[in-house]
Every structure is written in structure tokens, then in C-alpha cells.
Design a protein around this motif. Sequence first.
Motif, PDB file in Angstrom:
ATOM      1  N   THR A  85       0.838  -1.092   0.075  1.00 17.73           N
ATOM      2  CA  THR A  85       0.020  -0.061   0.027  1.00 17.73           C
ATOM      3  C   THR A  85       0.985   1.302   0.082  1.00 17.73           C
ATOM      4  O   THR A  85       0.394   2.397  -0.153  1.00 17.73           O
ATOM      5  CB  THR A  85      -1.054   0.007   1.267  1.00 17.73           C
ATOM      6  OG1 THR A  85      -0.173  -0.010   2.419  1.00 17.73           O
ATOM      7  CG2 THR A  85      -1.871  -0.958   1.194  1.00 17.73           C
ATOM      8  N   ALA A  86       2.124   1.163   0.280  1.00 19.96           N
ATOM      9  CA  ALA A  86       3.136   2.405   0.193  1.00 19.96           C
ATOM     10  C   ALA A  86       3.142   2.888  -1.278  1.00 19.96           C
ATOM     11  O   ALA A  86       3.268   1.847  -2.178  1.00 19.96           O
ATOM     12  CB  ALA A  86       4.276   1.949   0.795  1.00 19.96           C
ATOM     13  N   ASP A  87       3.375   4.126  -1.456  1.00 20.69           N
ATOM     14  CA  ASP A  87       3.695   4.547  -2.777  1.00 20.69           C
ATOM     15  C   ASP A  87       4.920   4.598  -2.949  1.00 20.69           C
ATOM     16  O   ASP A  87       5.947   4.602  -2.079  1.00 20.69           O
ATOM     17  CB  ASP A  87       3.164   6.014  -2.778  1.00 20.69           C
ATOM     18  CG  ASP A  87       1.673   6.362  -2.856  1.00 20.69           C
ATOM     19  OD1 ASP A  87       0.911   5.290  -3.324  1.00 20.69           O
ATOM     20  OD2 ASP A  87       0.968   7.125  -2.444  1.00 20.69           O
ATOM     21  N   PRO A  88       5.398   4.497  -4.259  1.00 20.45           N
ATOM     22  CA  PRO A  88       6.992   4.543  -4.593  1.00 20.45           C
ATOM     23  C   PRO A  88       7.597   5.697  -3.847  1.00 20.45           C
ATOM     24  O   PRO A  88       8.799   5.669  -3.658  1.00 20.45           O
ATOM     25  CB  PRO A  88       7.020   4.731  -6.094  1.00 20.45           C
ATOM     26  CG  PRO A  88       5.755   4.104  -6.442  1.00 20.45           C
ATOM     27  CD  PRO A  88       4.606   4.330  -5.417  1.00 20.45           C
ATOM     28  N   SER A  89       6.961   6.807  -3.802  1.00 22.26           N
ATOM     29  CA  SER A  89       7.727   7.846  -3.082  1.00 22.26           C
ATOM     30  C   SER A  89       7.840   7.828  -1.604  1.00 22.26           C
ATOM     31  O   SER A  89       8.417   8.615  -1.154  1.00 22.26           O
ATOM     32  CB  SER A  89       6.691   9.363  -3.381  1.00 22.26           C
ATOM     33  OG  SER A  89       5.594   9.122  -2.778  1.00 22.26           O
ATOM     34  N   ASP A  90       7.217   6.568  -1.007  1.00 23.53           N
ATOM     35  CA  ASP A  90       7.173   6.463   0.599  1.00 23.53           C
ATOM     36  C   ASP A  90       8.697   5.615   0.566  1.00 23.53           C
ATOM     37  O   ASP A  90       8.823   5.639   1.971  1.00 23.53           O
ATOM     38  CB  ASP A  90       6.125   5.758   1.054  1.00 23.53           C
ATOM     39  CG  ASP A  90       4.962   6.527   0.731  1.00 23.53           C
ATOM     40  OD1 ASP A  90       4.776   7.862   0.954  1.00 23.53           O
ATOM     41  OD2 ASP A  90       3.858   5.791   0.804  1.00 23.53           O
TER      42      ASP A  90
END
Length: 224
Positions: A85-90
Motif C-alpha cells: 500500500t506504500a507509494d513508490p515515493s514513500d
Amino acid sequence: MKIYIFLISVLLTAWACSEDAIDSYKSTRYLYFSKPEVLDSATFLSFSHYPGATEKKINVEVTLIGDLLKENTTYQLEIDQDSTTADPSDYELNLTQTFAANQIKDSIEIKVFNKNLTNKEVTLYLRIVENENFSPGLKKNRAARIIFNDIDSQPLWWTSSIETLFLGRWTPEKYARFIESSGITDLTGYEFTAIRKICLQFKEDIRLNGWTEKDGSPMELTVN
């Protein structure tokens, strides 16, 4: 007599094949995450435990089955998009990793960021996948779950012993004041005497500054 010779030849061939199979098995190397992928074994990090931090590094341990490596050797990861559920920017992660020579354990470094995590929790789900050097190992350990957030939560080190002997019940306000008093975010590894000294100073700072809980009630510690 010919029959006996034939049977002996068959047995010798079977034995040789068996030896080859064993040698082949011994030369195969497997990698797996040291922690199983079940939720209770997930790697957790809360930015609420590191006030002001915008990024942190997380290390996830990987174990080798098979002969030790004679040189550093690459292996491959993939992100399970269905479970992440994490975005690539996270986060920041190299999916091609290197396992060091002459050891049975190594670790993956993952950098996570506190950009869009206010009151939010996300999961990064990694898998070890086969490449020319390694196969995935134990089935239940082929994936790793990394959970990170910026939600007020009790640190793992604030155990029942810490609560009973030193700091009392955890609250976000008490934890914030503890950090303000001591400059410490984690008491892991501190000896009993050192923890007591730190907490006694915190108790004195509470008295001097009139610090209270959010509802105005006294901020109480159990240390004596």
C-alpha cells in the motif's frame, strides 16, 4: 555371471546418479527472509517515535542455505503490488541486492520517508525471486512485510517492565515530554541504573515545568 555383472553395473550407475544429485543439491543456494511473512513478524517503524525525522533506514535480514559464497553475489527482489500500500515515493530500495561472501546472513537496507504519512499506515511487501544465483528458500519466509506510519503509538521498548518500574502508562504526551527531557527516543540497551537516572531526571522535569497529560491530569511516573 553376466546377469551379476549387469546388476552390479546398474547399482553402480544408480549410486553415481545419487551422488550427482546430492552434489547438485549441495551446490544449490537458497535465500529466505529471517522473519516469516506473518503479521506478527512484520518489521514496524513509526515516525512518531522519531520527532522531526523525515526519513529512516530499515534493515531486513536475509539468510542463506547452501555453500558459503566465495565472492559477493547478486540476488533479486520484487515488490508484491497486490499487498503493498506504500507509494513508490514513500520508500527507496534497490531490487537487485548483493549477498556478501563467507557469511550465512546479510541484510537489505530500505530507506522510508515521512512525506504523506500523517495519521496513516502503509505496507511494503517484498519477495525474493529466483535468478541465476539463488532460489527462494523456506516458503513461509520468501516474503517480508514492512509496515511504517506516523501514528502515535507505544514504542516496542516501552514494555510492561518499563511501565511498572520507571515510566508508568504510555501516553503520546508523556512520550513527547520524555524525549524533551532526555533527548532519547529509545531505551533499548540501557542498563537498569542508567534508565533509573534518566527517569528520575524526567520526573524532576515534570515537577519543575508543570507538565501534565492532555486532559490536565498529573503526568505520573512509577520510578523511585
